[in-house]
Write a protein that holds these residues in place. Structure first.
Motif, PDB file in Angstrom:
ATOM      1  N   THR A  54      -6.762  12.536   7.692  1.00 60.03           N
ATOM      2  CA  THR A  54      -7.965  13.014   7.940  1.00 60.03           C
ATOM      3  C   THR A  54      -8.640  12.833   9.088  1.00 60.03           C
ATOM      4  O   THR A  54      -8.904  11.734   9.959  1.00 60.03           O
ATOM      5  CB  THR A  54      -9.330  11.936   6.622  1.00 60.03           C
ATOM      6  N   ASP A  89      -5.037   7.556   4.940  1.00 62.01           N
ATOM      7  CA  ASP A  89      -5.508   7.836   3.249  1.00 62.01           C
ATOM      8  C   ASP A  89      -5.787   6.190   3.480  1.00 62.01           C
ATOM      9  O   ASP A  89      -7.116   6.190   2.580  1.00 62.01           O
ATOM     10  CB  ASP A  89      -4.409   7.970   2.735  1.00 62.01           C
ATOM     11  N   THR A  99      -9.447   5.141   4.397  1.00 58.65           N
ATOM     12  CA  THR A  99     -10.082   6.424   4.244  1.00 58.65           C
ATOM     13  C   THR A  99     -10.924   6.391   2.764  1.00 58.65           C
ATOM     14  O   THR A  99     -10.119   5.450   1.723  1.00 58.65           O
ATOM     15  CB  THR A  99     -10.282   7.258   4.073  1.00 58.65           C
ATOM     16  N   TYR A 126     -12.323   8.039  -0.538  1.00 64.24           N
ATOM     17  CA  TYR A 126     -12.030   9.670  -0.358  1.00 64.24           C
ATOM     18  C   TYR A 126     -12.306  10.456  -1.929  1.00 64.24           C
ATOM     19  O   TYR A 126     -11.526   9.834  -2.641  1.00 64.24           O
ATOM     20  CB  TYR A 126     -10.974  10.184   0.505  1.00 64.24           C
ATOM     21  N   ARG A 150     -11.743  17.390   0.467  1.00 72.05           N
ATOM     22  CA  ARG A 150     -11.640  16.676   0.616  1.00 72.05           C
ATOM     23  C   ARG A 150     -13.355  15.537   1.575  1.00 72.05           C
ATOM     24  O   ARG A 150     -13.719  16.547   2.290  1.00 72.05           O
ATOM     25  CB  ARG A 150     -10.746  15.115   1.627  1.00 72.05           C
ATOM     26  N   ALA A 205     -14.844  12.105   2.511  1.00 70.18           N
ATOM     27  CA  ALA A 205     -15.060  10.954   3.216  1.00 70.18           C
ATOM     28  C   ALA A 205     -14.928  10.295   4.095  1.00 70.18           C
ATOM     29  O   ALA A 205     -15.981  10.337   4.615  1.00 70.18           O
ATOM     30  CB  ALA A 205     -12.740  10.549   3.498  1.00 70.18           C
TER      31      ALA A 205
END
Length: 179
Positions: A9, A83, A86, A88, A157, A159
């Motif tokens: 991200t 991932d 975060t 999200y 997404r 986040a």
């Protein structure tokens, strides 16, 4: 050494200038990297906007792209996170024929089991909203596809990082400087 490709991200804190989206996408296009998801919104600071971009790349590529973004005049700061770093979610909406709500008892079970909610109902259709991880949304889409989906849309997404980011002070300073 082959680096592992994973989901990153990328967050860009920017001024809201015309043409920035084109330059952002061009950075990915030049590197032949597909954008999986892109969301833009106001950030926690007035007049500072945030892009949240999801891409499947190596960490070296993520670092290089972030450095490239920070060379853009309008980009205040850029970050990348895995991932695991975060929190999200994504959200989506389904438009489905209203008759199914009453004729197919399984539809009501699917709605309840998926933790989705009905946002509107009329004679022709009802609209279902679901927030969650992509695999949860895809599972619900597969379950509803059997009955027929009139329309489907999924947002990109959104986040936040698990760790505190010291970006707010820097953004406030930027905002105060420009006012």
């Amino acid at each position: 050494m082959n680096e592992e490709i994973k989901s990153y991200t990328i967050s860009l804190y920017t001024e809201n200038n015309i043409g920035l989206l084109n330059r952002v996408s061009a950075i990915f296009q030049r590197r032949h990297i597909n954008i999986e998801s892109l969301t833009t919104s106001q950030s926690e600071i007035d007049d500072v906007f945030r892009f949240v971009i999801v891409v499947n790349i190596t960490e070296a590529q993520a670092a290089k792209i972030v450095r490239q973004f920070e060379k853009q005049v309008e980009v205040i700061r850029a970050y990348y996170h895995t991932d695991e770093q975060t929190i999200y979610t994504e959200s989506c909406m389904f438009k489905i024929k209203s008759a199914l709500l009453f004729e197919e008892p399984q539809i009501q079970n699917i709605i309840k089991d998926s933790n989705s909610r009905i946002v509107t109902v009329n004679k022709e259709f009802f609209v279902l909203e679901k927030s969650g991880r992509r695999h949860e949304i895809e599972s619900l889409r597969r379950d509803l596809n059997v009955f027929g989906i009139m329309q489907f849309v999924r947002a990109g997404r959104i986040a936040v990082t698990k760790d505190e980011m010291r970006v707010t002070d820097m953004l406030m300073a930027f905002n105060n400087h420009n006012n």
